[in-house]
Scaffold this motif. Structure first.
Motif, PDB file in Angstrom:
ATOM      1  N   ILE A  48       6.317  20.675  13.378  1.00 16.00           N
ATOM      2  CA  ILE A  48       5.290  19.825  13.988  1.00 16.00           C
ATOM      3  C   ILE A  48       4.050  19.770  13.103  1.00 16.00           C
ATOM      4  CG2 ILE A  48       3.663  19.672  15.919  1.00 16.00           C
ATOM      5  CD1 ILE A  48       5.886  20.669  17.731  1.00 16.00           C
ATOM      6  N   SER A  49       3.687  20.908  12.519  1.00 18.35           N
ATOM      7  CA  SER A  49       2.538  20.939  11.613  1.00 18.35           C
ATOM      8  C   SER A  49       2.761  20.014  10.421  1.00 18.35           C
ATOM      9  CB  SER A  49       2.283  22.364  11.137  1.00 18.35           C
ATOM     10  OG  SER A  49       1.203  22.416  10.218  1.00 18.35           O
ATOM     11  N   GLY A  50       3.982  20.042   9.870  1.00 19.43           N
ATOM     12  CA  GLY A  50       4.296  19.152   8.756  1.00 19.43           C
ATOM     13  C   GLY A  50       4.262  17.696   9.165  1.00 19.43           C
ATOM     14  N   LEU A  51       4.781  17.392  10.359  1.00 18.35           N
ATOM     15  CA  LEU A  51       4.749  16.023  10.861  1.00 18.35           C
ATOM     16  C   LEU A  51       3.314  15.552  11.090  1.00 18.35           C
ATOM     17  CD1 LEU A  51       7.745  16.051  13.365  1.00 18.35           C
ATOM     18  CD2 LEU A  51       7.469  14.494  11.431  1.00 18.35           C
TER      19      LEU A  51
ATOM     20  N   GLY B 114      -1.272  12.280   9.454  1.00 12.87           N
ATOM     21  CA  GLY B 114      -2.622  12.213   8.882  1.00 12.87           C
ATOM     22  C   GLY B 114      -2.654  11.404   7.592  1.00 12.87           C
ATOM     23  N   ASP B 115      -1.617  11.587   6.757  1.00 15.63           N
ATOM     24  CA  ASP B 115      -1.528  10.806   5.516  1.00 15.63           C
ATOM     25  C   ASP B 115      -1.365   9.314   5.816  1.00 15.63           C
ATOM     26  OD1 ASP B 115      -1.719  13.154   4.097  1.00 15.63           O
ATOM     27  OD2 ASP B 115       0.443  13.358   3.770  1.00 15.63           O
ATOM     28  N   VAL B 116      -0.560   9.011   6.841  1.00 15.91           N
ATOM     29  CA  VAL B 116      -0.380   7.615   7.244  1.00 15.91           C
ATOM     30  C   VAL B 116      -1.706   7.025   7.711  1.00 15.91           C
ATOM     31  CG1 VAL B 116       0.660   6.125   9.005  1.00 15.91           C
ATOM     32  CG2 VAL B 116       2.070   7.785   7.805  1.00 15.91           C
TER      33      VAL B 116
ATOM     34  N   ALA C 218       0.841  -1.198   0.000  1.00 17.92           N
ATOM     35  CA  ALA C 218       0.000   0.000   0.000  1.00 17.92           C
ATOM     36  C   ALA C 218       0.874   1.244   0.000  1.00 17.92           C
ATOM     37  CB  ALA C 218      -0.921  -0.001   1.209  1.00 17.92           C
ATOM     38  N   ASP C 219       0.326   2.306  -0.513  1.00 19.38           N
ATOM     39  CA  ASP C 219       1.049   3.584  -0.577  1.00 19.38           C
ATOM     40  C   ASP C 219       0.903   4.288   0.767  1.00 19.38           C
ATOM     41  OD1 ASP C 219       2.427   5.770  -1.373  1.00 19.38           O
ATOM     42  OD2 ASP C 219       0.783   6.665  -2.506  1.00 19.38           O
ATOM     43  N   ILE C 220       1.665   3.797   1.759  1.00 21.41           N
ATOM     44  CA  ILE C 220       1.621   4.373   3.097  1.00 21.41           C
ATOM     45  C   ILE C 220       2.966   5.058   3.343  1.00 21.41           C
ATOM     46  CG2 ILE C 220       1.280   3.944   5.556  1.00 21.41           C
ATOM     47  CD1 ILE C 220      -0.155   1.379   4.830  1.00 21.41           C
ATOM     48  N   PRO C 221       2.990   6.367   3.440  1.00 21.51           N
ATOM     49  CA  PRO C 221       4.278   7.070   3.604  1.00 21.51           C
ATOM     50  C   PRO C 221       4.874   6.849   4.990  1.00 21.51           C
ATOM     51  CG  PRO C 221       2.458   8.601   3.863  1.00 21.51           C
ATOM     52  CD  PRO C 221       1.838   7.280   3.462  1.00 21.51           C
ATOM     53  N   GLU C 222       6.187   6.921   5.076  1.00 17.82           N
ATOM     54  CA  GLU C 222       6.844   6.884   6.368  1.00 17.82           C
ATOM     55  C   GLU C 222       6.866   8.294   6.960  1.00 17.82           C
ATOM     56  OE1 GLU C 222      10.673   5.119   6.237  1.00 17.82           O
ATOM     57  OE2 GLU C 222       9.924   3.116   5.732  1.00 17.82           O
TER      58      GLU C 222
ATOM     59  N   ASN D  42      -7.568   3.314   4.319  1.00 13.23           N
ATOM     60  CA  ASN D  42      -7.891   2.796   2.988  1.00 13.23           C
ATOM     61  C   ASN D  42      -7.499   1.325   2.862  1.00 13.23           C
ATOM     62  OD1 ASN D  42      -8.782   5.348   2.277  1.00 13.23           O
ATOM     63  ND2 ASN D  42      -6.873   5.944   1.292  1.00 13.23           N
ATOM     64  N   LEU D  43      -6.327   0.987   3.409  1.00 17.15           N
ATOM     65  CA  LEU D  43      -5.863  -0.396   3.340  1.00 17.15           C
ATOM     66  C   LEU D  43      -6.762  -1.310   4.155  1.00 17.15           C
ATOM     67  CD1 LEU D  43      -3.688  -2.374   2.368  1.00 17.15           C
ATOM     68  CD2 LEU D  43      -2.378  -1.812   4.420  1.00 17.15           C
ATOM     69  N   GLN D  44      -7.191  -0.828   5.301  1.00 16.54           N
ATOM     70  CA  GLN D  44      -8.043  -1.642   6.167  1.00 16.54           C
ATOM     71  C   GLN D  44      -9.360  -2.001   5.481  1.00 16.54           C
ATOM     72  OE1 GLN D  44      -9.857   0.192   9.726  1.00 16.54           O
ATOM     73  NE2 GLN D  44      -8.935  -1.461  10.911  1.00 16.54           N
TER      74      GLN D  44
END
Length: 274
Positions: A203-206, A211-213, A141-145, A219-221
């Motif tokens: 912190i905002s970027g993290l 949130g993307d993760v 899956a396209d799950i970012p680190e 979606n994967l679930q």
């Protein structure tokens, strides 16, 4: 010759029966495996979602702590503005500023460092779990680190150094400050404020990455049961085809064992006709 044919028919009947039973067991087993595998994968993804939520909560707590630190820095800047040119008046004000740094910023900085340690461990666990998910065959899956944590750690260390530097400035240059050289304090305070702003932006970027993760995991679930159901249907069709072929082979073997024509008479006549 007839005995050999009957023996061959018996072998065909036995083998086709065994394969037929295997096919039926395969159909049942496919759906049992599908259910167990779906439960296991969904539980795995849910656990990773829980870890990601923990990271998000830690980031929120760190952001709140830094906001409090920012309020303290603002209060210190306002306190510096009250310094006058009278040395005797400046002494108690300077003592108050020093106490505010040690009594307010110190505990907040300690709390931020504790949160940073917990975040580092949590992020490492989430990234490791994501790698484990993507390592599962046929499941990618396209799950970012989650990245940029090192940057946040460095910014926190920089802020800690700036706080310590301000304390040192007050201790070593108190005469200049008492005499009204307020830039001795306003410059490092301004720098501290800029570092805090940069940390909050990081912190905002993290938080966005987390949130993307979480979205990717969600979606994967929802996709895993669908993928497994589709795979189970494909395997079921294959097992059914094998079962039907063995059922037909069983009938032919039984007819041969019973001394009946393997093919219907009309079919044989058609095949024998010139």
């Amino acid at each position: 010759m007839r005995t050999l044919e009957r023996a061959l028919a018996v072998v065909i009947v036995v083998v086709s029966t065994l394969v037929l039973l295997l096919s039926l067991a395969g159909i049942v087993g496919t759906w049992i495996v599908r259910d167990k595998l779906s439960t296991a994968l969904v539980d795995l993804i849910t656990n990773v979602e829980t870890m990601a939520a923990s990271v998000k909560q830690g980031l929120d707590q760190l952001d709140a702590t830094l906001t409090q630190a920012g309020d303290q820095v603002t209060a210190l800047e306002q306190g510096v503005q009250t310094l006058g040119t009278n040395a005797e008046e400046n002494k108690p004000l300077l003592t108050g500023l020093s106490g505010a740094i040690k009594g307010a910023l110190g505990p907040l900085l300690d709390k931020a460092q504790e949160l940073m340690t917990s975040l580092s461990e949590a992020v490492a666990a989430v990234n490791s779990a994501i790698e484990a998910i993507n390592a599962i065959p046929f499941l990618s899956a396209d799950i970012p680190e989650i990245t940029a944590l090192d940057e946040l750690s460095q910014e926190l260390e920089s802020f800690s150094s700036e706080v310590q530097g301000l304390v040192t400035t007050i201790d070593e240059k108190s005469s200049e400050i008492i005499n009204g050289v307020t830039s001795t304090l306003t410059t490092p305070l301004s720098k501290m404020g800029g570092t805090l702003d940069q940390m909050e932006a990081t912190i905002s970027g993290l938080s966005q990455q987390v949130g993307d993760v979480q979205q990717g995991l969600s979606n994967l679930q929802s996709a895993v049961p669908k993928w497994l159901t589709l795979g189970a249907v494909v395997f079921t069709v294959g097992w059914l085809w094998l079962a039907l072929s063995q059922a037909a082979l069983f009938v032919l073997g039984w007819r041969g064992f019973s001394g009946l024509d393997i093919l219907p008479r009309k079919q044989k006549e058609l095949e024998a006709a010139p």
